[in-house]
Enzyme design. Structure first.
Site, PDB file in Angstrom:
ATOM      1  NE  ARG A  48      -7.519  50.546  -9.539  1.00 32.27           N
ATOM      2  CZ  ARG A  48      -6.301  50.053  -9.840  1.00 32.27           C
ATOM      3  NH1 ARG A  48      -5.210  50.718  -9.532  1.00 32.27           N
ATOM      4  NH2 ARG A  48      -6.188  48.879 -10.441  1.00 32.27           N
ATOM      5  CE1 TYR A 100     -21.385  62.524   8.578  1.00 36.31           C
ATOM      6  CE2 TYR A 100     -19.355  61.700   7.627  1.00 36.31           C
ATOM      7  CZ  TYR A 100     -20.723  61.595   7.810  1.00 36.31           C
ATOM      8  OH  TYR A 100     -21.410  60.573   7.217  1.00 36.31           O
ATOM      9  CG  ASP A 172     -14.193  68.515   6.419  1.00 36.85           C
ATOM     10  OD1 ASP A 172     -14.746  69.189   5.538  1.00 36.85           O
ATOM     11  OD2 ASP A 172     -14.621  67.394   6.787  1.00 36.85           O
ATOM     12  CE  LYS A 197     -22.521  65.792   2.571  1.00 35.00           C
ATOM     13  NZ  LYS A 197     -21.328  65.367   3.257  1.00 35.00           N
TER      14      LYS A 197
HETATM   15  O1  P1T Z   1     -20.409  61.722   2.857  1.00 36.88           O
HETATM   16  P1  P1T Z   1     -19.044  61.918   2.301  1.00 36.88           P
HETATM   17  O2  P1T Z   1     -19.014  62.517   0.937  1.00 36.88           O
HETATM   18  O3  P1T Z   1     -18.183  60.705   2.436  1.00 36.88           O
HETATM   19  O4  P1T Z   1     -18.344  63.068   3.203  1.00 36.88           O
HETATM   20  C1  P1T Z   1     -18.028  62.903   4.548  1.00 36.88           C
HETATM   21  C2  P1T Z   1     -18.038  64.235   5.248  1.00 36.88           C
HETATM   22  C3  P1T Z   1     -16.833  64.867   5.506  1.00 36.88           C
HETATM   23  N1  P1T Z   1     -16.791  66.068   6.139  1.00 36.88           N
HETATM   24  C4  P1T Z   1     -17.905  66.709   6.514  1.00 36.88           C
HETATM   25  C5  P1T Z   1     -17.812  68.024   7.212  1.00 36.88           C
HETATM   26  C6  P1T Z   1     -19.154  66.142   6.263  1.00 36.88           C
HETATM   27  O5  P1T Z   1     -20.249  66.797   6.657  1.00 36.88           O
HETATM   28  C7  P1T Z   1     -19.231  64.865   5.621  1.00 36.88           C
HETATM   29  C8  P1T Z   1     -20.530  64.181   5.362  1.00 36.88           C
HETATM   30  N2  P1T Z   1     -21.588  64.669   6.131  1.00 36.88           N
HETATM   31  C9  P1T Z   1     -22.881  64.265   6.076  1.00 36.88           C
HETATM   32  C10 P1T Z   1     -23.333  63.284   5.289  1.00 36.88           C
HETATM   33  C11 P1T Z   1     -23.788  64.976   6.987  1.00 36.88           C
HETATM   34  O6  P1T Z   1     -25.026  64.930   6.810  1.00 36.88           O
HETATM   35  O7  P1T Z   1     -23.293  65.645   7.903  1.00 36.88           O
END
Ligand code: P1T
Length: 382
Positions: A48, A100, A172, A197
């Site tokens: 961790r 998001y 972001d 992503k």
């Molecule tokens: O899903 P996660 O890995 O926890 O990430 C969150 C997140 C943060 N910032 C942006 C710009 C994002 O698009 C996302 C996650 N978004 C999706 C799952 C979506 O389909 O838009």
């Protein structure tokens, strides 16, 4: 000698294993490490706190953002939460008004009750940001997505950095990826990625990362990573690391395919409006041209009509898969109002312009003719 992006993406953190020469270093699937005497060990005590596979990934990701430091997390939202823990009760966060949906949910339904205050402004309008920052001491964090999810708004990051005063600027950078945009070079203090992503690139993992050049912020984030424990597994670290080796070639095709798709949609009579910063008609086009190297793989548009037309269109698609998420090799279509942004209350969604007619495409790496033909047949059918 300083290497270029593509070279660093392949080699940083991927040096061959010193013990065996393995060109791809092993995945350290271990929770703990043997100690010679209490507290005497080779730099690792518990996974961790640290793990060699994670360390290699963090070095690689830092390098892609031209950052000194990177701290990884089990998801993008865990990375966002880690940044919020840098604040104190009573602190104010000024956030873009198009982000998001899960980010908005984390702000409003989790952190507001711990005494953080959130307000929202259209950060593509620097004057609006300036008027919210009249007293810079009471805003501690600026939260910016650019391009935004889902409406593809563009914020001038240099302009924001000049206005921010003592507030931390967190960007972001998930939609752009570090191949197209490096916010730390434009004045940001922190960069966040959902590595789920484009970094991972194959829709097979969930992960997050924060990059910074500030040693104190890095220390505090490392402490949160270990203390809160939302850490990525060694296997997921390996997958993200494998993914970034092809980030540059993937992004080039994502951009080219998205441009084709945006141009096709712009001409189609069943489409009311297209949101893609690469189009000259996009209000953020000039800023995007200055701060990004290309315009990315995400395209949103309004279909003529409302929910029935959007639903029918999404069900007719054959190459695009109807699914949340983005940034993988395969094309995805998403309906923000009922999927990724459904956790935003309807009035707030309306204020943000997330209508039932809005459709978001993550344009993948299939042949562009197949993508355009798929969209065409689905639009015709509606
Ligand atoms: O899903 P996660 O890995 O926890 O990430 C969150 C997140 C943060 N910032 C942006 C710009 C994002 O698009 C996302 C996650 N978004 C999706 C799952 C979506 O389909 O838009």
């Amino acid at each position: 000698m300083s290497f270029r992006f593509e070279t660093r993406a392949i080699h940083t953190g991927s040096e061959p294993d010193p013990q065996t020469g393995a060109v791809i270093p092993p995945i350290y699937a271990t929770s703990t490490y043997a100690q010679e005497a209490p507290g005497v060990h080779k730099g690792y005590d518990y996974s961790r706190a640290d793990n060699p596979t994670r360390q290699r990934l963090e070095r690689a990701l830092a390098d892609l953002e031209n950052a000194q430091y990177c701290v990884t997390f089990a998801s993008g939202v865990a990375a966002t939460a880690a940044i919020l823990t840098l604040l104190e009760p009573g602190d104010r966060v000024l956030s873009g008004d198009d982000t998001y949906g899960g980010t908005y949910r984390l702000f409003e339904q989790v952190y507001r009750k711990y005494g953080l205050e959130f307000c929202y402004v259209d950060t593509s309008d620097l004057e609006a940001v300036r008027s919210h920052l009249r007293d810079p001491t009471d805003t501690k964090l600026l939260w910016i997505e650019t391009p935004t999810n889902p409406r593809m708004k563009i914020t001038d990051l240099r302009g924001i950095a000049e206005l921010k005063g003592d507030a931390l600027l967190a960007v972001d950078n998930t939609f752009a990826s570090p191949y197209l945009q490096r916010p730390l070079e434009l004045g940001a203090d922190l960069v966040l990625h959902s590595s789920t992503k484009y970094l991972g690139g194959h829709s097979d993992l969930i992960g997050g990362a924060v990059m910074t050049n500030d040693p104190e912020l890095h220390e505090r984030l490392k402490f949160i990573q270990k203390s809160v424990g939302a850490v990525p597994s060694p296997f997921d670290c390996f997958l993200v690391h494998r993914g970034i080796k092809t980030l540059a070639v993937r992004m080039r095709t994502h951009c080219a395919n998205a441009r084709r798709v945006a141009q096709f949609l712009e001409e189609h009579p069943a489409v009311e409006r297209v949101y893609y910063p690469g189009l000259e008609t996009h209000p953020g086009h000039e800023v995007a041209k200055r701060q990004m190297d290309d315009f990315g793989g995400m395209v949103s548009f309004e279909i003529r009509g409302g929910l029935p037309e959007a639903t029918a269109f999404l069900q007719k698609l054959r190459v695009f898969t109807l699914a949340e998420s983005l940034g993988g090799v395969e094309s995805l279509a998403n309906h923000p109002a009922t999927m990724t942004h459904a956790s935003i209350p309807p009035e707030e969604r309306a204020r943000r312009g997330i209508r039932d007619s809005l459709i978001r495409l993550s344009v993948g790496l299939e042949h562009p003719d197949d993508l355009v033909e798929d969209l065409e047949q689905a639009l015709e059918a509606v």
